[in-house]
Design a protein around this motif. Structure first.
Motif: not given
Length: 174
Positions: A71, A75, A78, A85-86, A88-90, A92-93, A96, A108
């Motif tokens: 991860y 990130s 990317e 955006e990708a 930041l999505t990574t 977030d994943e 989690k 982040k």
């Protein structure tokens, strides 16, 4: 093969390790199920700066044998490719899947700092600096509450204060 690849990496020859691992995968497709070989390949792509290969390899690892490092690398790659955006999505994943990993919080904040640094217009800067300040403060609070402060995050403190000063100047019309 993993020992040969590791030796290549240790000798600062990640390209040779990539070649060796990919050749081994071609000769014996069952080796693609090796978390160790896939991790070595990810590390080598990262070392040579092949961000597209890093993303692809990280996705393979995340799907088959999840890892916080995958991860992190994904990130970063990317973000390097301007896919904010990708990235930041990574993150977030990643958060989690590994909620106690402080590196997701550090990454982040770094991305928001980079967004602020790349803003072109005053309105973009105002929003980007505000966002960065908010994210920095949130992530700092999380890191402190989890006793996970690190030198990587602390290096952002100067840029945080620069952002605060810049936003104050913009709001004062200077």
């Amino acid at each position: 093969i993993s020992q040969i690849a590791r030796l290549c990496v240790e000798n600062d020859e990640p390209e040779k390790a990539i070649t060796a691992v990919n050749a081994a995968f071609e000769k014996d497709p069952a080796l693609k199920d090796s978390p160790r070989l896939n991790s070595i390949l990810l590390d080598c792509y990262y070392r040579v700066g092949d961000n597209n290969a890093v993303i692809k390899q990280a996705e393979e690892i995340i799907e088959n044998f999840p890892s916080a490092v995958a991860y992190n690398r994904k990130s970063f790659a990317e973000a390097q490719l301007g896919m904010t955006e990708a990235a930041l999505t990574t993150i977030d994943e990643w958060d989690k899947k590994y909620p106690e990993d402080p590196d997701a919080h550090i990454q982040k904040a770094i991305i928001y700092n980079n967004i602020a640094g790349a803003a072109d217009t005053d309105s973009e800067r105002k929003k980007a600096y505000s966002d960065y300040i908010r994210v920095y403060e949130e992530e700092r609070q999380w890191l402190e509450s989890h006793n996970a402060m690190s030198g990587s995050f602390e290096q952002l403190e100067e840029s945080y204060w620069d952002a605060v000063n810049m936003l104050d100047q913009m709001e004062a019309g200077l």
